[in-house]
Design an enzyme around this catalytic site. Structure first.
Site, PDB file in Angstrom:
ATOM      1  N   LYS A  43      -0.406   6.945  12.502  1.00 26.77           N
ATOM      2  CA  LYS A  43      -1.667   6.828  11.771  1.00 26.77           C
ATOM      3  C   LYS A  43      -2.854   6.912  12.710  1.00 26.77           C
ATOM      4  O   LYS A  43      -3.890   7.462  12.344  1.00 26.77           O
ATOM      5  CB  LYS A  43      -1.704   5.558  10.919  1.00 26.77           C
ATOM      6  CG  LYS A  43      -0.747   5.661   9.754  1.00 26.77           C
ATOM      7  CD  LYS A  43      -1.033   4.682   8.652  1.00 26.77           C
ATOM      8  CE  LYS A  43      -0.108   4.972   7.473  1.00 26.77           C
ATOM      9  NZ  LYS A  43      -0.082   3.941   6.472  1.00 26.77           N
ATOM     10  N   LYS A  88       8.365  13.367   6.839  1.00 31.40           N
ATOM     11  CA  LYS A  88       8.637  12.737   5.536  1.00 31.40           C
ATOM     12  C   LYS A  88       7.568  13.162   4.518  1.00 31.40           C
ATOM     13  O   LYS A  88       6.434  13.474   4.899  1.00 31.40           O
ATOM     14  CB  LYS A  88       8.681  11.213   5.662  1.00 31.40           C
ATOM     15  CG  LYS A  88       7.335  10.597   5.947  1.00 31.40           C
ATOM     16  CD  LYS A  88       7.313   9.084   5.714  1.00 31.40           C
ATOM     17  CE  LYS A  88       5.903   8.580   5.966  1.00 31.40           C
ATOM     18  NZ  LYS A  88       5.632   7.208   5.723  1.00 31.40           N
ATOM     19  N   LYS A 110       2.019  10.552   0.955  1.00 31.35           N
ATOM     20  CA  LYS A 110       0.846  10.601   0.075  1.00 31.35           C
ATOM     21  C   LYS A 110      -0.378  11.136   0.787  1.00 31.35           C
ATOM     22  O   LYS A 110      -1.270  11.697   0.175  1.00 31.35           O
ATOM     23  CB  LYS A 110       0.487   9.178  -0.372  1.00 31.35           C
ATOM     24  CG  LYS A 110       1.435   8.569  -1.331  1.00 31.35           C
ATOM     25  CD  LYS A 110       0.891   7.198  -1.742  1.00 31.35           C
ATOM     26  CE  LYS A 110       2.013   6.215  -1.879  1.00 31.35           C
ATOM     27  NZ  LYS A 110       1.720   4.833  -1.679  1.00 31.35           N
TER      28      LYS A 110
HETATM   29  P1  TYM Z   1       3.976   3.139   0.846  1.00 30.63           P
HETATM   30  O1  TYM Z   1       2.916   2.935  -0.174  1.00 30.63           O
HETATM   31  O2  TYM Z   1       3.708   4.130   1.943  1.00 30.63           O
HETATM   32  O3  TYM Z   1       5.334   3.575   0.169  1.00 30.63           O
HETATM   33  C1  TYM Z   1       5.925   2.847  -0.909  1.00 30.63           C
HETATM   34  C2  TYM Z   1       7.435   2.913  -0.808  1.00 30.63           C
HETATM   35  O4  TYM Z   1       7.885   4.287  -0.849  1.00 30.63           O
HETATM   36  C3  TYM Z   1       8.751   4.551   0.255  1.00 30.63           C
HETATM   37  N1  TYM Z   1       8.558   5.947   0.681  1.00 30.63           N
HETATM   38  C4  TYM Z   1       9.547   6.867   0.772  1.00 30.63           C
HETATM   39  N2  TYM Z   1      10.862   6.802   0.508  1.00 30.63           N
HETATM   40  C5  TYM Z   1      11.596   7.924   0.691  1.00 30.63           C
HETATM   41  N3  TYM Z   1      11.064   9.110   1.116  1.00 30.63           N
HETATM   42  C6  TYM Z   1       9.746   9.214   1.389  1.00 30.63           C
HETATM   43  N4  TYM Z   1       9.233  10.369   1.792  1.00 30.63           N
HETATM   44  C7  TYM Z   1       8.919   8.061   1.218  1.00 30.63           C
HETATM   45  N5  TYM Z   1       7.588   7.820   1.394  1.00 30.63           N
HETATM   46  C8  TYM Z   1       7.395   6.524   1.063  1.00 30.63           C
HETATM   47  C9  TYM Z   1       8.309   3.578   1.342  1.00 30.63           C
HETATM   48  O5  TYM Z   1       9.327   3.356   2.284  1.00 30.63           O
HETATM   49  C10 TYM Z   1       7.968   2.349   0.530  1.00 30.63           C
HETATM   50  O6  TYM Z   1       9.125   1.586   0.273  1.00 30.63           O
HETATM   51  N6  TYM Z   1       3.497  -0.755   3.967  1.00 30.63           N
HETATM   52  C11 TYM Z   1       4.054  -0.337   2.686  1.00 30.63           C
HETATM   53  C12 TYM Z   1       3.561  -1.171   1.520  1.00 30.63           C
HETATM   54  C13 TYM Z   1       3.788  -2.625   1.678  1.00 30.63           C
HETATM   55  C14 TYM Z   1       5.058  -3.294   1.635  1.00 30.63           C
HETATM   56  C15 TYM Z   1       4.752  -4.675   1.807  1.00 30.63           C
HETATM   57  C16 TYM Z   1       6.379  -2.860   1.452  1.00 30.63           C
HETATM   58  C17 TYM Z   1       2.838  -3.569   1.893  1.00 30.63           C
HETATM   59  N7  TYM Z   1       3.415  -4.802   1.971  1.00 30.63           N
HETATM   60  C18 TYM Z   1       5.784  -5.625   1.839  1.00 30.63           C
HETATM   61  C19 TYM Z   1       7.395  -3.824   1.481  1.00 30.63           C
HETATM   62  C20 TYM Z   1       7.094  -5.180   1.673  1.00 30.63           C
HETATM   63  C21 TYM Z   1       3.623   1.094   2.416  1.00 30.63           C
HETATM   64  O7  TYM Z   1       2.619   1.559   2.903  1.00 30.63           O
HETATM   65  O8  TYM Z   1       4.400   1.750   1.493  1.00 30.63           O
END
Ligand code: TYM
Length: 327
Positions: free
Chosen positions: A110, A192, A195
């Site tokens: 990032k 990967k 978003k």
């Molecule tokens: P975020 O918003 O980036 O993604 C949400 C969830 O989607 C999964 N994910 C994927 N899985 C498979 N292939 C992909 N290409 C892919 N892109 C995203 C992510 O692994 C995630 O599970 N930091 C976290 C949000 C968060 C969180 C937490 C998660 C904040 N506090 C506490 C777990 C526990 C995030 O940015 O996810």
């Protein structure tokens, strides 16, 4: 088992989020004490438009309901509504070695992407995430592969807190899906699906049929003709096959057999049809919920209440353990 996970509100919910995380949440909610959170404070590590931000957050909540989270089976809430997250994050900041944060892959990625906005929040982001998880004394965290490092940090913080002040936190474990824990970009299959990348690189769960068709048609494939899973030599086709297999409930081997000897274009056409068919009901649900703002806000409120009662109790214990003055 207590389950907790989160998602950032910004950017479209794509099929990577769906296959790697949210679809799993909809299954886990049936048998576990489940909490899901929209991580609006995390999203502030990138610049947000204050006029749009609250709408984006509400809209992510509607999206989660549309993919099947059921407020009767789980609590869904917004991170900034529960003040204890930031309070616990501060305390955890004082337990976290700086070096551990500097090593985080997501921090490095990032900050490389946002050279103009490398804020301290980008670095301490995983500490807030650890607070999110541990505040609910979580045991299982269903996430995609990209989050594993963050869950490990949460475990380390739990261990450190427990050994310094007395045991209150379980050591949480990441719960990964077997396939689909890392869905790759359609345009650069070595990365990967994300978003924050270009719109062509991902497919939104609520995307229109025409747009899905266009994106799959131009998705990067590999040299050669065979429709075969080989993540090293054929990353593009392997990613599309994984997506096909997960949406069709066929194994990878069955999917390979189905398309044996067929052209890439035939496979892509079937994948488009499958995606359109499987995603249509989710789109419909979202359209229906989009017009029911009062109802939606009411259930968000209920989730908040459930989350708050646990968060408050944990914070009370934490304050007592670390010896903050209480009157
Ligand atoms: P975020 O918003 O980036 O993604 C949400 C969830 O989607 C999964 N994910 C994927 N899985 C498979 N292939 C992909 N290409 C892919 N892109 C995203 C992510 O692994 C995630 O599970 N930091 C976290 C949000 C968060 C969180 C937490 C998660 C904040 N506090 C506490 C777990 C526990 C995030 O940015 O996810």
């Amino acid at each position: 088992m207590r389950i907790f996970s989160g998602i950032q509100p910004t950017g479209q919910l794509h099929i990577g989020n769906y296959l790697g995380a949210t679809q799993n949440w909809t299954e886990l909610q049936n048998n576990h004490d489940s909490f899901f959170m929209i991580a609006d404070l995390h999203a502030l590590t990138a610049l947000q438009d204050p006029k749009e931000f609250s709408k984006t957050t509400l809209s992510k909540f509607i999206e989660l309901l549309s993919v099947g989270l059921n407020p009767e089976k789980c609590a869904i809430f917004v991170q900034s509504h529960i003040k204890e997250h930031t309070e616990l994050a501060w305390i955890f900041n004082t337990l976290t070695p700086l070096g551990e944060l500097e090593r985080m892959t997501q921090f490095k990625d990032k900050s490389a992407k946002n050279v103009k906005n490398i804020n301290a929040g980008l670095l301490t982001y995983p500490v807030l995430q650890a607070a999110d998880i541990l505040l609910y004394k979580t045991q299982g965290v269903p996430v995609g592969k990209d989050q594993i490092q963050h869950i490990e940090l949460a475990r380390n913080i739990a261990k450190k807190f427990n050994s310094m002040y007395g045991k209150i936190f379980p050591e949480p474990e990441a719960l990964l899906v077997k396939e689909g824990a890392k869905i790759m970009s359609l345009t650069e299959p070595a990365r990967k699906m994300s978003k924050s990348d270009s719109p062509e690189s991902s497919i939104g769960v609520f995307e229109e049929a025409g747009s899905i068709q266009k994106k799959i048609r131009s998705a990067v494939t590999d040299t050669g003709k065979e429709i075969k899973y080989d993540a090293k030599k054929k990353p593009g086709i392997s990613n599309l096959l994984t997506i096909y297999s997960l949406f069709s409930d066929e194994s990878l081997a069955q999917a390979e057999k189905r398309f044996k000897g067929k052209e890439y274009s035939v496979f892509k056409k079937s994948l488009v049809d499958l995606l359109i068919k499987k995603l249509a009901p989710l789109r419909k649900k979202k359209e229906e919920l989009d017009s029911r703002e009062l109802y939606v806000k009411e259930i968000l409120h209920q989730g908040e209440e459930r989350a708050r009662s646990i968060a408050k109790a944990t914070m009370e214990e934490v304050r007592e353990k670390i010896g903050l003055l209480r009157l």
